[in-house]
Each structure stands twice: as C-alpha cells, then as structure tokens.
Design an enzyme around this catalytic site. Sequence first.
Site, short mmCIF file in Angstrom:
data_model
loop_
_atom_site.label_atom_id
_atom_site.label_comp_id
_atom_site.label_asym_id
_atom_site.label_seq_id
_atom_site.Cartn_x
_atom_site.Cartn_y
_atom_site.Cartn_z
N GLU A 218 39.29 49.82 36.56
CA GLU A 218 41.62 49.44 36.22
C GLU A 218 41.28 48.56 35.32
O GLU A 218 42.63 47.94 34.78
CB GLU A 218 40.80 48.50 37.43
N ASP A 239 42.85 42.73 44.90
CA ASP A 239 42.33 41.86 44.06
C ASP A 239 42.08 40.95 43.94
O ASP A 239 42.90 40.48 44.28
CB ASP A 239 43.55 42.79 42.78
N HIS A 319 39.59 35.88 34.09
CA HIS A 319 39.00 36.79 32.59
C HIS A 319 37.99 35.80 31.51
O HIS A 319 38.19 36.09 30.41
CB HIS A 319 40.36 36.86 31.86
#
Length: 342
Positions: A218, A239, A319
């Site tokens: 992904e 997600d 992230h």
Amino acid sequence: MKYSEMYIVKKLVDLANIPSPSGFTNTVVGYLESELQELGFSPRRTRKGALVAELGGKGRPLVLAAHVDTLGAMVKSLKPNGRLEITNVGGFTMNSIENENCVIHTKTGKSFTGTIQSISPSVHVFENARTLERKISNMEIRVDELVRSEEDLKNLGIEAGDFVSFDPRVMVTDSGFVKSRHLDDKASAAILLELAKKVSSGEAICGRKIYLFFSNYEEVGHGASAAMPDDCEEIISVDMGAIGDTLKTDEFVVSICAKDSGGPYDHSIVKGLIETAKKVKAEYSVDIYPFYGSDVEASLRAGYDVRFGLVGPGVEASHGYERTHYRALENTLKLLKGYIEN
C-alpha cells in the site's frame, strides 16, 4: 484489565514490532496467517504475498482491507567512509527519521543495527548542522559495527537493495494511548484480527459474505490492485484517520472519509457507515483528506467494479512518530462489527 493486556492492543504491539517495509513483509504476513489459523479460519496468500481470509456469511460480498507494509528504506550504496546511502520506501519527511535507530536486513539473513542521521550531525563540528537541508541525499546510516570503508561493509554482507526498517518505539500508556511508528496501518490490522476473533467466538455475526484482505504494497501505491476475491461487490479500506488542520477527527474516534486525493468515496457507503456508527453508538467523525490515498483506490485503478469506502482509527502525526488511543481502536471495531452484521 490494563490497556496493554487487551487483545487488540497486544496484537497491535506484536504487529508494530515486526519489521515490514513495503517489499519485506513475509514475516508479518506469516504472523497474521498463524493468528487467523488459530482462530479457525483458512487464510491464503496471493502471488504478490498479500493475505486473504473468508470469515463467513452469504451474499453481497464485502472485503475489509488493511495493509501491513510500512514506511522504510533500502540501502542505495556503500559509501567510502563506511556509512550507507539510503533510498526511501514510501513517503515521509527526512526530519521524521533523523536520529532514529534502524535495522539493516541483509539478503543473507543477517541483520545489523544502525542510526539514521544527517551527514552534518554535530553542532560542535559542522557549521551547517542546523541549516543543512534534510533531504535523502543528505542522510546516511551509521552502522553499529567496526566499519571505516566500503570494503568493511561488503565483508559484513551489506549491499545495495538491503531493506532498512525503523525502530517503531512502541509504548502503551496507563491512560490508554498507543505511541508507535507504523500505526498506519498496523492499528487497523489489529482491529481486523479482533473482529475475526469475535466472529470465531460467535460474538459477531456475518450478515453477508465477509473477507479480510491484508495488503503488502500500500505504501508504494499498488497494494490492493490485484487478487481481490472474484465475487467482491464492495471494498472498504480500513486505514488510519488523519488528524490536524481543520479536520474533526481525533485520537478517540473512528474516522469516516468522504473524499481524499483520489476523489469522493461512494456516497451510499459513506451514508451507510454514518448510519451504522449512529446505530451502534460509535464515536465518529466525517472528514476529507486532501493529501491521502488508500488501498481501495488501487483496486479502482486496476478496474474492479465495486462500491468503496474508507474508515479507520484517528492517528496523530501520520508518517512520523504516531499516536492513537484505545477508544479509537474500540470505536472502529464497533463500527465494523455493526456494519458486517447489517
């Protein structure tokens, strides 16, 4: 019971601690395969290395897709000073990995620890230590071995193309927060394991045919582009929900995405998810993510004719060094349980 002892949190911690940058996911997929087999299911691996499991039910097949690949890096070249030049796997800012511990996974099976740092790491030595642009060409890995040359690195068996995983630094607080790298998307993978556990024990009923799909590419854009069950009519990406700016999602709710960088999600699915959240009393937020893409978009680009949606627990600092709360995991589970039973 302490948060750290709860099944969903324990599984999240297990998953987060398994290195799995995109392209290096065999171990984490094997973990999920074993867990699902223990619950009485018969998962199968796809040719690309993803994992598919049918939970049961009949009619209107639905796929719940989470991804187990993460951000990471690869060795690009061996430097004359015994350091490693790297190339990124997935999208992240360089400041988010600066001074992070890492592991170099060689093709021979040996692993070596190291630290990612800029090429001007000390303010006592480098005039540009503070001002040097943090970009991939200005970052390197300091290997925790007696290496001073390219030849020394070769003698260890390190070479270009070796994967690099980042230390997740997993922590579960007494107040219910989970701090770790890679909650995107291992938090959702843990939620799907908990959902499978509830189906196995009879605590959840499949009101329609339900598949779980754990993708493994992904973060590089093509995770769910192939090997979806042939009869699937609907795919929901499970997600993370992003947090920040004017968005309403926080670390305690399940996020329902109405639109992201790929465009609007199926209106009927978004409405159905909202109605289900209200029905089961799951705390939720509806948001639009301008710089976000999901696995289901890879399925759509591949030509799958399906309805599609996106939900997930709120995750802060995506992230980077991320954080969520048990309540977000629980609210996402509550929504998905209600949705598959409908």
